[in-house]
Scaffold this motif. Structure first.
Motif, PDB file in Angstrom:
ATOM      1  N   TYR A  36       5.868  93.745  26.301  1.00 45.86           N
ATOM      2  CA  TYR A  36       7.255  94.181  26.488  1.00 45.86           C
ATOM      3  C   TYR A  36       7.446  95.466  25.688  1.00 45.86           C
ATOM      4  CZ  TYR A  36       7.454  91.723  22.004  1.00 45.86           C
ATOM      5  OH  TYR A  36       7.195  91.295  20.714  1.00 45.86           O
ATOM      6  N   ARG A  37       8.495  96.204  26.036  1.00 45.83           N
ATOM      7  CA  ARG A  37       8.769  97.452  25.328  1.00 45.83           C
ATOM      8  C   ARG A  37       9.287  97.168  23.924  1.00 45.83           C
ATOM      9  NH1 ARG A  37      12.142 100.505  29.976  1.00 45.83           N
ATOM     10  NH2 ARG A  37      12.472  98.313  30.567  1.00 45.83           N
ATOM     11  N   ARG A  38       8.794  98.003  23.003  1.00 48.85           N
ATOM     12  CA  ARG A  38       9.134  97.805  21.600  1.00 48.85           C
ATOM     13  C   ARG A  38       9.790  99.080  21.062  1.00 48.85           C
ATOM     14  NH1 ARG A  38       4.655  96.843  23.354  1.00 48.85           N
ATOM     15  NH2 ARG A  38       3.406  98.300  22.123  1.00 48.85           N
ATOM     16  N   GLY A  39       9.672  99.355  19.784  1.00 43.78           N
ATOM     17  CA  GLY A  39      10.401 100.457  19.173  1.00 43.78           C
ATOM     18  C   GLY A  39       9.874 101.834  19.514  1.00 43.78           C
ATOM     19  N   GLU A  40      10.494 102.842  18.911  1.00 39.88           N
ATOM     20  CA  GLU A  40      10.172 104.247  19.104  1.00 39.88           C
ATOM     21  C   GLU A  40      10.743 104.801  20.409  1.00 39.88           C
ATOM     22  OE1 GLU A  40       8.983 103.498  15.837  1.00 39.88           O
ATOM     23  OE2 GLU A  40       7.413 102.603  17.030  1.00 39.88           O
ATOM     24  N   THR A  41      10.401 106.025  20.673  1.00 40.41           N
ATOM     25  CA  THR A  41      10.892 106.693  21.877  1.00 40.41           C
ATOM     26  C   THR A  41      10.031 106.308  23.066  1.00 40.41           C
ATOM     27  OG1 THR A  41       9.448 108.593  21.560  1.00 40.41           O
ATOM     28  CG2 THR A  41      11.592 108.666  20.474  1.00 40.41           C
TER      29      THR A  41
ATOM     30  N   THR B 220      -3.013  97.026  13.231  1.00 40.41           N
ATOM     31  CA  THR B 220      -3.040  97.647  11.912  1.00 40.41           C
ATOM     32  C   THR B 220      -3.524  99.082  11.932  1.00 40.41           C
ATOM     33  OG1 THR B 220      -5.266  96.789  11.520  1.00 40.41           O
ATOM     34  CG2 THR B 220      -3.430  95.450  10.757  1.00 40.41           C
ATOM     35  N   GLY B 221      -4.145  99.526  13.010  1.00 39.64           N
ATOM     36  CA  GLY B 221      -4.754 100.840  12.994  1.00 39.64           C
ATOM     37  C   GLY B 221      -4.022 101.880  13.805  1.00 39.64           C
ATOM     38  N   SER B 222      -2.771 101.672  14.109  1.00 40.18           N
ATOM     39  CA  SER B 222      -2.061 102.588  14.989  1.00 40.18           C
ATOM     40  C   SER B 222      -1.392 103.706  14.208  1.00 40.18           C
ATOM     41  CB  SER B 222      -1.008 101.832  15.785  1.00 40.18           C
ATOM     42  OG  SER B 222      -0.065 101.274  14.917  1.00 40.18           O
ATOM     43  N   THR B 223      -0.986 104.709  14.942  1.00 39.04           N
ATOM     44  CA  THR B 223      -0.173 105.767  14.363  1.00 39.04           C
ATOM     45  C   THR B 223       1.107 105.862  15.171  1.00 39.04           C
ATOM     46  OG1 THR B 223      -1.222 107.426  15.760  1.00 39.04           O
ATOM     47  CG2 THR B 223      -2.184 107.072  13.595  1.00 39.04           C
ATOM     48  N   ASP B 224       2.104 106.500  14.603  1.00 46.12           N
ATOM     49  CA  ASP B 224       3.360 106.668  15.320  1.00 46.12           C
ATOM     50  C   ASP B 224       3.977 107.993  14.910  1.00 46.12           C
ATOM     51  OD1 ASP B 224       4.989 106.179  12.889  1.00 46.12           O
ATOM     52  OD2 ASP B 224       4.209 104.147  13.087  1.00 46.12           O
ATOM     53  N   ALA B 225       5.124 108.265  15.511  1.00 42.30           N
ATOM     54  CA  ALA B 225       5.759 109.557  15.298  1.00 42.30           C
ATOM     55  C   ALA B 225       6.577 109.603  14.017  1.00 42.30           C
ATOM     56  CB  ALA B 225       6.656 109.887  16.498  1.00 42.30           C
TER      57      ALA B 225
ATOM     58  N   THR C 296       8.699 103.841   8.032  1.00 42.41           N
ATOM     59  CA  THR C 296       8.810 102.605   8.797  1.00 42.41           C
ATOM     60  C   THR C 296       9.313 102.915  10.206  1.00 42.41           C
ATOM     61  OG1 THR C 296       9.313 101.353   6.809  1.00 42.41           O
ATOM     62  CG2 THR C 296       9.896 100.343   8.916  1.00 42.41           C
ATOM     63  N   PRO C 297       8.547 102.557  11.232  1.00 42.68           N
ATOM     64  CA  PRO C 297       8.986 102.858  12.599  1.00 42.68           C
ATOM     65  C   PRO C 297      10.153 101.978  13.016  1.00 42.68           C
ATOM     66  CG  PRO C 297       6.975 101.560  12.630  1.00 42.68           C
ATOM     67  CD  PRO C 297       7.232 101.900  11.196  1.00 42.68           C
ATOM     68  N   VAL C 298      10.840 102.409  14.043  1.00 42.91           N
ATOM     69  CA  VAL C 298      12.012 101.690  14.530  1.00 42.91           C
ATOM     70  C   VAL C 298      11.589 100.375  15.185  1.00 42.91           C
ATOM     71  CG1 VAL C 298      13.952 101.782  16.138  1.00 42.91           C
ATOM     72  CG2 VAL C 298      13.294 103.809  14.841  1.00 42.91           C
ATOM     73  N   ALA C 299      12.362  99.341  14.942  1.00 42.27           N
ATOM     74  CA  ALA C 299      12.073  98.020  15.503  1.00 42.27           C
ATOM     75  C   ALA C 299      12.859  97.816  16.790  1.00 42.27           C
ATOM     76  CB  ALA C 299      12.432  96.924  14.503  1.00 42.27           C
ATOM     77  N   GLY C 300      12.144  97.595  17.880  1.00 34.50           N
ATOM     78  CA  GLY C 300      12.787  97.222  19.131  1.00 34.50           C
ATOM     79  C   GLY C 300      13.525  98.347  19.818  1.00 34.50           C
TER      80      GLY C 300
ATOM     81  N   GLU D 158      18.580  89.427   7.675  1.00 37.85           N
ATOM     82  CA  GLU D 158      19.059  90.672   7.091  1.00 37.85           C
ATOM     83  C   GLU D 158      19.333  90.519   5.599  1.00 37.85           C
ATOM     84  OE1 GLU D 158      19.457  93.989   8.484  1.00 37.85           O
ATOM     85  OE2 GLU D 158      17.896  92.838   9.478  1.00 37.85           O
ATOM     86  N   LYS D 159      19.859  89.392   5.193  1.00 38.39           N
ATOM     87  CA  LYS D 159      20.100  89.162   3.768  1.00 38.39           C
ATOM     88  C   LYS D 159      18.796  89.175   2.977  1.00 38.39           C
ATOM     89  CE  LYS D 159      24.382  86.484   4.199  1.00 38.39           C
ATOM     90  NZ  LYS D 159      25.015  85.135   4.058  1.00 38.39           N
ATOM     91  N   LEU D 160      17.731  88.720   3.613  1.00 37.26           N
ATOM     92  CA  LEU D 160      16.425  88.676   2.957  1.00 37.26           C
ATOM     93  C   LEU D 160      15.593  89.927   3.217  1.00 37.26           C
ATOM     94  CD1 LEU D 160      15.463  84.953   3.720  1.00 37.26           C
ATOM     95  CD2 LEU D 160      16.387  85.890   1.583  1.00 37.26           C
ATOM     96  N   ALA D 161      16.161  90.907   3.918  1.00 35.78           N
ATOM     97  CA  ALA D 161      15.471  92.160   4.241  1.00 35.78           C
ATOM     98  C   ALA D 161      14.141  91.906   4.937  1.00 35.78           C
ATOM     99  CB  ALA D 161      15.256  92.998   2.977  1.00 35.78           C
ATOM    100  N   VAL D 162      14.142  90.956   5.865  1.00 36.41           N
ATOM    101  CA  VAL D 162      12.917  90.615   6.582  1.00 36.41           C
ATOM    102  C   VAL D 162      12.438  91.806   7.410  1.00 36.41           C
ATOM    103  CG1 VAL D 162      11.962  89.158   8.415  1.00 36.41           C
ATOM    104  CG2 VAL D 162      13.407  88.149   6.638  1.00 36.41           C
ATOM    105  N   CYS D 163      11.156  92.117   7.258  1.00 34.12           N
ATOM    106  CA  CYS D 163      10.525  93.216   8.024  1.00 34.12           C
ATOM    107  C   CYS D 163      11.325  94.506   7.924  1.00 34.12           C
ATOM    108  CB  CYS D 163      10.321  92.810   9.480  1.00 34.12           C
ATOM    109  SG  CYS D 163       9.225  91.402   9.695  1.00 34.12           S
ATOM    110  N   GLU D 164      11.828  94.770   6.724  1.00 36.78           N
ATOM    111  CA  GLU D 164      12.521  96.025   6.432  1.00 36.78           C
ATOM    112  C   GLU D 164      13.700  96.275   7.361  1.00 36.78           C
ATOM    113  OE1 GLU D 164       8.493  97.942   6.583  1.00 36.78           O
ATOM    114  OE2 GLU D 164       9.315  99.054   4.871  1.00 36.78           O
ATOM    115  N   GLY D 165      14.494  95.225   7.566  1.00 38.77           N
ATOM    116  CA  GLY D 165      15.697  95.374   8.378  1.00 38.77           C
ATOM    117  C   GLY D 165      15.449  95.463   9.859  1.00 38.77           C
TER     118      GLY D 165
END
Length: 344
Positions: A100-105, A146-151, A156-160, A243-250
């Motif tokens: 499924y489509r995930r974060g980023e542009t 673990t070995g990917s790169t992003d823009a 921290t890349p955008v989630a979703g 969110e209160k626990l800052a799971v996966c950096e928000g």
């Protein structure tokens, strides 16, 4: 914040879970035009530890639908759970591994997904897909967990992606019965169990609750999904607690589009607000999980109880986040048994 010992243990568990060579599928089918809109299928293979049944003797097997985790971020694709999918297939299940489509542009997501999709699909139609040639084809050029790169240049890349992540999961589940009948003739789509890990656990719970979405939701269905049940593995099941626990950096807040949209979109996306589903549900959670802490699953189970629904909560001692999808870990066998309890 987790202590150093817990962080080190989690890192070791993650390394083990991601150390297995990817396993190419027996078939791949598209449920849409975007490169991420694909499902990999694994035929039931039986073998050691598989669960026998009368239906199996008749040539059919329950269908397990897998939704991978990775905080809905593009660097994590379905490739990292192909060993888990293969593990389930070797225990006698037919398996559908959904992308499924995930974060980023669009450009970033398309770039990573295309490499992964082509590489994993390279083994389609090759039988079990577990030979070294298939694994090498699957690994070549694929974007791994673990070995990917992003823009983001290391940030921290955008989630979703709203609404695309939800569009895709809804479309995949709607298309799945027909696609599975063609790709896996032995799959019994009337005995479907939905499972997912971490962010995928959230998506599994959400997909089972689409009939409870607000009336104006494009993903709403007029009746519960025809599922035998849901087995959610360390799921991000309660967005407020996460969110209160800052799971996966928000990540949950990012998934919904940030601060300005979080409260408005939660009723359309947060499983803890979509209860009771009327579908048998079990959560499997490691007690030492520092990625998605136990409190998140417990909050969902409490919300279900308040809504008049009993949700199973299996807590595993000395287990963190990743052993649940690691075929080398005892916890993974527990997951398979929980699925079997609903499927067979």
């Amino acid at each position: 914040m987790p202590d150093q010992a817990a962080a080190a243990r989690d890192a070791a568990e993650e390394a083990s879970a991601l150390s297995h060579p990817p396993v190419a599928p027996d078939a791949t089918a598209a449920y849409g035009a975007h490169p991420d809109q694909v499902i990999d299928f694994y035929a039931p293979r039986g073998g050691a530890g598989h669960v026998p049944s009368g239906a199996e003797a008749a040539g059919t097997a329950p269908l397990v639908v897998v939704l991978h985790g990775g905080a809905w971020r593009s660097r994590y694709d379905r490739r990292h759970v192909t060993p888990f999918a293969d593990f389930l297939a070797r225990r006698g299940f037919a398996v559908a591994n959904v992308e499924y489509r995930r974060g980023e542009t669009d450009a970033t997501a398309t770039g990573s997904a295309t490499g992964s999709t082509q590489a994993v699909a390279a083994g389609s139609g090759s039988g079990s897909g577990s030979g070294s040639g298939s694994a090498e084809a699957s690994a070549a050029g694929a974007v791994g967990a673990t070995g990917s790169t992003d823009a983001s240049g290391g940030a921290t890349p955008v989630a979703g992606r709203w609404p695309e992540t939800f569009d895709d999961v809804a479309a995949a589940l709607d298309a799945l019965p027909a696609l599975a009948r063609e790709a896996l003739p032995r799959a019994d789509v009337n005995r479907t169990v939905l499972t997912g890990h971490s962010a995928g656990g959230h998506l599994a719970l959400w997909a089972a609750a689409r009939h409870l979405l607000p009336a104006d939701a494009a993903w709403r269905t007029d009746r519960p999904a025809p599922l035998r049940g849901v087995v959610a593995l360390a799921p991000l099941a309660d967005f407020e607690v996460a969110e209160k626990l800052a799971v996966c950096e928000g990540a949950a807040r990012q998934l919904l589009g940030g601060d300005e949209h979080f409260a408005l979109r939660r009723p359309y996306a947060d499983p803890s607000l979509l209860l009771p589903t009327g579908i048998a549900t079990t959560l499997v959670q490691g007690r030492t999980d520092v990625v998605v802490p136990q409190a998140v699953a417990e909050s969902y189970a409490d919300a279900a109880a308040k809504a008049g629904e009993v949700v199973g909560l299996t807590l595993l001692e000395d287990v963190g986040h990743f052993p649940l999808i690691d075929p080398a870990a005892d916890a993974c066998a527990v997951v398979a048994e929980e699925i079997a309890q609903l499927a067979w």
